[in-house]
Motif scaffolding. Structure first.
Motif, short mmCIF file in Angstrom:
data_model
loop_
_atom_site.label_atom_id
_atom_site.label_comp_id
_atom_site.label_asym_id
_atom_site.label_seq_id
_atom_site.Cartn_x
_atom_site.Cartn_y
_atom_site.Cartn_z
N CYS A 12 0.90 -1.12 -0.13
CA CYS A 12 0.12 0.15 -0.11
C CYS A 12 0.86 1.21 -0.08
O CYS A 12 0.41 2.59 0.05
N GLY A 13 2.27 1.00 -0.09
CA GLY A 13 3.09 2.29 -0.18
C GLY A 13 3.68 2.71 -1.44
O GLY A 13 2.73 2.97 -2.32
N GLY A 70 0.25 -3.29 7.66
CA GLY A 70 1.12 -4.57 8.14
C GLY A 70 2.74 -4.02 8.25
O GLY A 70 3.55 -4.69 8.37
N GLY A 71 2.69 -2.48 8.47
CA GLY A 71 3.87 -1.93 8.62
C GLY A 71 3.99 -0.49 8.65
O GLY A 71 2.76 -0.16 8.36
N ALA A 72 4.84 0.14 9.01
CA ALA A 72 4.70 1.58 8.91
C ALA A 72 4.88 2.17 7.53
O ALA A 72 5.84 1.71 6.79
N ILE A 73 4.11 3.36 7.04
CA ILE A 73 4.44 3.71 5.89
C ILE A 73 5.22 5.27 6.19
O ILE A 73 5.15 5.71 7.25
N THR A 74 5.80 5.69 5.44
CA THR A 74 6.89 6.78 5.35
C THR A 74 6.71 8.13 4.61
O THR A 74 5.83 7.94 3.44
N VAL A 119 -4.88 6.75 5.36
CA VAL A 119 -3.99 5.95 6.22
C VAL A 119 -3.02 7.12 6.27
O VAL A 119 -2.07 7.57 5.74
N THR A 120 -2.89 7.66 7.60
CA THR A 120 -2.15 8.58 7.98
C THR A 120 -0.63 8.08 8.30
O THR A 120 -0.40 6.81 9.03
N GLN A 121 0.38 8.89 7.94
CA GLN A 121 1.72 8.30 7.91
C GLN A 121 2.29 8.78 9.64
O GLN A 121 3.03 7.88 10.14
N SER A 122 1.90 9.79 10.05
CA SER A 122 2.08 10.33 11.43
C SER A 122 2.08 8.99 12.53
O SER A 122 0.76 8.83 12.76
N GLY A 123 3.08 8.36 12.98
CA GLY A 123 2.76 7.49 13.89
C GLY A 123 2.39 6.08 13.52
O GLY A 123 2.05 5.30 14.23
N ALA A 134 0.72 6.82 -0.77
CA ALA A 134 1.69 6.52 0.51
C ALA A 134 2.94 6.11 0.12
O ALA A 134 3.28 6.02 -1.11
N SER A 135 4.08 6.23 0.94
CA SER A 135 5.44 5.87 0.56
C SER A 135 5.85 4.94 1.55
O SER A 135 5.47 4.59 2.67
N GLY A 136 6.78 3.96 1.35
CA GLY A 136 7.32 2.84 1.98
C GLY A 136 7.58 1.66 1.14
O GLY A 136 6.26 1.59 0.79
#
Length: 120
Positions: free
Chosen positions: A21-22, A46-50, A70-74, A104-106
């Motif tokens: 989703c990144g 399933g993990g953090a986006i950046t 889908v918020t990136q912060s936190g 999103a990124s990541g």
């Protein structure tokens, strides 16, 4: 903890998965098994986006029904994001629900989707 609303016997959750989703998002698809009403769509990271927030577009047969951010912060694995369609949305058997992430990124951040429907 008691549930805030009754989960009826004719309400089910349909699930789907996207491996990303990144940075290189991939859509997830669900076949509608019977005539029903769309109650809610949700995604679990399933993990953090950046770097930037993401958006997931919920559409049926190429018609957009709702979106959620889908918020990136936190952000971290296990976070839930959801949307309830703004008006009653009815679906037919064999309609295709597409959950399309974007923005999103990541690298390689998976997302598990769930769509709650109630038989019409």
């Amino acid at each position: 903890m008691p549930l805030p609303d009754t989960h009826t016997f004719n309400t089910i959750d349909l699930t789907a998965y996207t491996p990303s989703c990144g940075t290189t998002p991939a859509a997830a698809y669900i076949r509608v098994p019977f005539r029903c009403r769309l109650l809610k769509a949700a995604g679990i990271l399933g993990g953090a986006i950046t770097t930037a927030n993401g958006t997931v577009t919920v559409s049926v047969n190429a018609t957009t029904l709702a979106t959620f951010t889908v918020t990136q912060s936190g952000s971290a694995a296990g976070q839930l994001f959801s949307v309830t369609p703004p008006s009653p949305t009815y679906l037919n058997e064999d309609d295709v629900i597409a959950l399309t992430p974007s923005g999103a990124s990541g690298a390689s951040v998976p997302m598990h989707f769930s769509v709650a429907v109630r038989a019409a």
